[in-house]
Design a protein around this motif. Structure first.
Motif, short mmCIF file in Angstrom:
data_model
loop_
_atom_site.label_atom_id
_atom_site.label_comp_id
_atom_site.label_asym_id
_atom_site.label_seq_id
_atom_site.Cartn_x
_atom_site.Cartn_y
_atom_site.Cartn_z
N LEU A 99 2.77 -24.31 -0.30
CA LEU A 99 2.69 -25.59 0.40
C LEU A 99 4.02 -25.89 1.08
CD1 LEU A 99 0.93 -27.58 -2.45
CD2 LEU A 99 -0.11 -26.99 -0.25
N ASP A 100 3.95 -26.67 2.14
CA ASP A 100 5.18 -27.11 2.81
C ASP A 100 5.61 -28.41 2.14
OD1 ASP A 100 7.17 -27.94 4.55
OD2 ASP A 100 6.23 -26.86 6.21
N LEU A 101 6.70 -28.35 1.40
CA LEU A 101 7.09 -29.49 0.56
C LEU A 101 7.50 -30.71 1.37
CD1 LEU A 101 9.18 -27.62 -2.17
CD2 LEU A 101 6.76 -28.22 -2.21
N ASP A 102 7.98 -30.49 2.59
CA ASP A 102 8.46 -31.62 3.40
C ASP A 102 7.34 -32.32 4.17
OD1 ASP A 102 11.16 -31.47 2.70
OD2 ASP A 102 11.43 -29.76 4.02
N LEU A 103 6.17 -31.72 4.19
CA LEU A 103 5.04 -32.36 4.86
C LEU A 103 4.22 -33.14 3.84
CD1 LEU A 103 3.73 -29.66 7.37
CD2 LEU A 103 5.57 -31.31 7.65
N SER A 104 3.41 -34.06 4.34
CA SER A 104 2.57 -34.83 3.43
C SER A 104 1.36 -33.99 3.00
CB SER A 104 2.08 -36.11 4.12
OG SER A 104 1.10 -35.79 5.08
N VAL A 105 0.64 -34.52 2.04
CA VAL A 105 -0.57 -33.85 1.55
C VAL A 105 -1.55 -33.60 2.70
CG1 VAL A 105 -2.61 -34.24 0.12
CG2 VAL A 105 -0.33 -34.74 -0.80
N THR A 106 -1.81 -34.65 3.47
CA THR A 106 -2.76 -34.51 4.58
C THR A 106 -2.24 -33.56 5.65
OG1 THR A 106 -3.63 -36.73 4.22
CG2 THR A 106 -4.01 -35.78 6.38
N GLN A 107 -0.95 -33.65 5.92
CA GLN A 107 -0.39 -32.77 6.96
C GLN A 107 -0.52 -31.30 6.57
OE1 GLN A 107 3.52 -34.52 7.18
NE2 GLN A 107 2.99 -35.82 8.91
N ASN A 108 -0.35 -31.00 5.29
CA ASN A 108 -0.54 -29.62 4.83
C ASN A 108 -1.97 -29.17 5.07
OD1 ASN A 108 1.57 -27.91 3.20
ND2 ASN A 108 2.10 -30.07 2.86
N ASP A 128 -10.23 -35.52 4.01
CA ASP A 128 -10.57 -36.73 3.23
C ASP A 128 -11.55 -36.37 2.11
OD1 ASP A 128 -8.97 -38.18 4.86
OD2 ASP A 128 -10.58 -39.08 6.05
N GLU A 129 -12.49 -35.52 2.46
CA GLU A 129 -13.54 -35.13 1.51
C GLU A 129 -12.94 -34.36 0.33
OE1 GLU A 129 -16.76 -32.98 3.49
OE2 GLU A 129 -16.86 -31.70 1.71
N VAL A 130 -12.09 -33.37 0.64
CA VAL A 130 -11.55 -32.56 -0.46
C VAL A 130 -10.54 -33.35 -1.30
CG1 VAL A 130 -11.92 -30.32 0.63
CG2 VAL A 130 -9.75 -31.49 0.97
N LEU A 131 -9.81 -34.24 -0.65
CA LEU A 131 -8.84 -35.04 -1.42
C LEU A 131 -9.56 -35.99 -2.38
CD1 LEU A 131 -6.07 -35.87 1.21
CD2 LEU A 131 -5.98 -34.28 -0.70
N THR A 132 -10.69 -36.51 -1.95
CA THR A 132 -11.48 -37.36 -2.85
C THR A 132 -11.99 -36.53 -4.03
OG1 THR A 132 -12.17 -38.69 -0.97
CG2 THR A 132 -13.50 -38.88 -2.97
N ARG A 133 -12.42 -35.30 -3.70
CA ARG A 133 -12.99 -34.45 -4.75
C ARG A 133 -11.94 -34.06 -5.80
NH1 ARG A 133 -15.10 -29.35 -2.28
NH2 ARG A 133 -16.26 -30.76 -0.97
N ILE A 134 -10.70 -33.88 -5.37
CA ILE A 134 -9.67 -33.48 -6.35
C ILE A 134 -8.84 -34.68 -6.81
CG2 ILE A 134 -9.51 -31.13 -5.46
CD1 ILE A 134 -6.88 -31.96 -4.09
N ALA A 135 -9.35 -35.88 -6.52
CA ALA A 135 -8.70 -37.13 -6.99
C ALA A 135 -7.27 -37.27 -6.49
CB ALA A 135 -8.75 -37.21 -8.52
N LEU A 136 -7.05 -36.90 -5.24
CA LEU A 136 -5.73 -37.07 -4.65
C LEU A 136 -5.78 -37.95 -3.39
CD1 LEU A 136 -3.90 -33.61 -4.92
CD2 LEU A 136 -3.32 -35.73 -6.08
N ALA A 137 -6.90 -38.64 -3.22
CA ALA A 137 -7.05 -39.45 -2.00
C ALA A 137 -5.95 -40.49 -1.88
CB ALA A 137 -8.43 -40.10 -1.98
#
Lengths: 261, 282
Positions: A99-108, A128-137
């Motif tokens: 992962l690119d540590l300096d970018l945000s979750v969504t940007q990655n 949005d869909e996958v972040l909801t699924r892994i509880a990181l929304a």
């Protein structure tokens, strides 16, 4: 010469086929005539100690390295001759963090989507869909470096699924995580097999990540020592559990000489 | 998995998908650049130190005669401005290759390389992204230089853009080629000593070639065959609305050669295959 085109019968085509793969770094032989297959919608564990050749095999499957001998097929597509077709059916989580540590979750996630040619609008929906699924929304805008180790791993898995692959490779995906995070991630991946019919190759050196019913490949010093259902491997080795079966198998291999040395 | 998704897997990539990929890589490079403010500042400080201190100090020592594209006597600061613009791109090209080595060591590079799009295209996108970043730096330098009375004709700001793109691509491709041969981040210090400094000093960036020829004919030929010299001259002429065709030809040929070399080196069956797996993996 093997045919790089996909085979006609999708049901008969393995998600991943490894046929006679050998690989060397100079004079050091990392893989020796490795062959096995992963069925679609199945969970296959690739068990081996550190240095067994798991990461080399992953680098070959993902075409980071070129194949020196043998053939690798993903749903029938030869990785050497049709890499584009093969790679878009493949999701991968490497052992080291990518992962690119300096970018945000969504940007990655959006970056990964772009690398697969997924338009931004669709990419946003999927992230949005996958972040909801892994509880990181709720962490969508957070920088990745602010996530915990377990959250980063979940994000890497989510990212690997963003382009909707049919085969998922995970190389020691639970390394460095606590017991709960390990169990969560392993459970999540097993759910993917059931719910999304994804074939999974799970590389590990931890016996407790393998359960009855799994397909198992035992890799030791670059060679496949056993391949089949866990129960069969235990029975064939005359052992009580996978731990002792592995010890018996690898002990026999050491006695017969060390190919990787 | 839907049937539509499966059927799409058997087709090639559309033009829109290629464009999406390019946008994504440029966007990521721009984001990284924005997040690394110190990189932007240091990219600007370096040429400005040369301009404000070195050039001011040497103004009286190094007189410049009337040579194309200049139509009159010029200040030394005006002479070295194109060389400093190229220097920004040279450093940026090497910085990009440094980030590729870093990405490879940290594993981020794998994200790029396991994309299903052709690898040559992914490398080309990286090159375009690096060049785009260098353009921002060069125009920021030109803006500051304008306050220092280095003011080319207004049209020069526009006509120099294609030259900057071509020279940026060449220097980025060179950096990419070099990065393919560097196994560890620590080895990159050698690039500074063996690539950046020789290329910069053995060029027409700081002094015109006729002056070099007077001092050392051998060095003159070294400078003449240095691709960086032609990047500098291409920019110099373009900044005054003129075209140096020889420099353009050299820069285009070198860009092509460096890019082919980088694609060859990053081909999994060739360059990368000689490396072992990342540290700690096997």
């Amino acid at each position: 010469m093997p045919d790089p085109r996909p085979r006609d019968d999708p049901a008969a085509t393995p998600a991943l086929s490894i046929e006679g793969i050998s690989h060397s770094y100079g004079t050091r032989r990392a893989l020796i005539d490795v062959s096995f297959a992963v069925a679609p919608a199945s969970f296959t564990a690739l068990l081996g100690l550190n240095g067994a050749g798991k990461s080399t095999l992953f680098a070959l499957i993902t075409r980071l390295f070129g194949t020196q001998a043998g053939r690798i097929g993903i749903f029938g597509h030869d990785i050497s001759r049709a890499p584009g077709e093969a790679l878009r059916l493949l999701g991968v989580v490497f052992q080291s963090r990518t992962l690119d540590l300096d970018l945000s979750v969504t940007q990655n996630l959006l970056y990964h989507a772009a690398l697969h040619g997924i338009a931004k609008r669709e990419a946003r929906l999927r992230s949005d869909e996958v972040l909801t699924r892994i509880a990181l929304a709720d962490r969508a805008g957070s920088k990745v470096r602010d996530l915990s180790g377990g959250q980063m791993r979940r994000l890497e898995i989510a990212r690997a699924l963003l382009h909707r692959p049919r085969l998922l490779l995970l190389d020691e995906a639970t390394v460095g995580l606590d017991v709960k995070a390990r169990a969560d991630i392993l459970g999540h991946v097993r759910q993917l097999v059931i719910e999304q019919d994804i074939g999974v190759l799970w590389a590990t050196h931890l016996f407790d990540e393998i359960v009855p019913g799994d397909d198992l490949v035992v890799l030791h010093q670059g060679r496949v020592l056993a391949h089949g259902p866990v129960e069969d491997i235990i029975a064939d080795a005359g052992a009580r559990d996978i731990n002792s079966a592995f010890m018996r198998l690898t002990g026999a291999a050491v006695d017969s000489g060390s190919p990787a040395s | 998995m839907s049937s539509t998704t499966v059927s799409r897997h058997h087709s090639g990539f559309s033009l829109a998908q290629y464009v999406t990929c390019l946008n994504g890589i440029v966007w990521r490079e721009a984001l990284r650049f924005v997040h690394q403010r110190e990189r932007f500042v240091s990219a600007l400080v370096r040429p400005l130190v040369w301009l404000f201190i070195f050039a001011a100090g040497f103004r009286q020592v190094l007189g410049i005669s009337i040579i194309p594209p200049y139509e009159t006597y010029i200040l030394y600061e005006v002479y070295i401005a194109p060389g400093l613009m190229a220097m920004i791109q040279l450093f940026n090209g090497m910085q990009s290759s440094l980030s590729m080595v870093y990405d490879r060591e940290m594993g981020n590079m794998r994200t790029l390389l396991v994309s299903p799009l052709p690898r040559w295209y992914l490398l080309f996108c990286k090159l375009v992204a690096g060049t785009a970043v260098s353009l921002l730096q060069v125009y920021a330098f030109l803006l500051i230089a304008w306050f220092w009375d280095i003011a080319p004709p207004p049209i020069g700001y526009l006509t120099v853009l294609p030259a900057l793109i071509v020279s940026g691509l060449m220097l980025g491709a060179l950096g990419m080629l070099i990065s393919s041969g560097i196994k560890q981040l620590e080895n990159f210090a050698g690039v500074m000593n063996f690539v950046i400094f020789p290329m910069f000093f053995a060029s027409s960036a700081l002094y015109p070639l006729w002056r070099v020829q007077e001092g050392s004919p051998l060095l003159y030929y070294v400078c003449l065959f240095n691709p960086f010299t032609h990047a500098v001259e291409l920019i110099r002429f373009a900044l005054y609305g003129q075209m140096n065709w020889i420099s353009l030809a050299v820069v285009v040929c070198c860009t092509t050669a460096f890019m082919i070399g980088a694609i060859y080196a990053y081909d999994p069956s060739r360059g990368l295959v000689r490396r072992g797996p990342a540290g700690g993996e096997a």
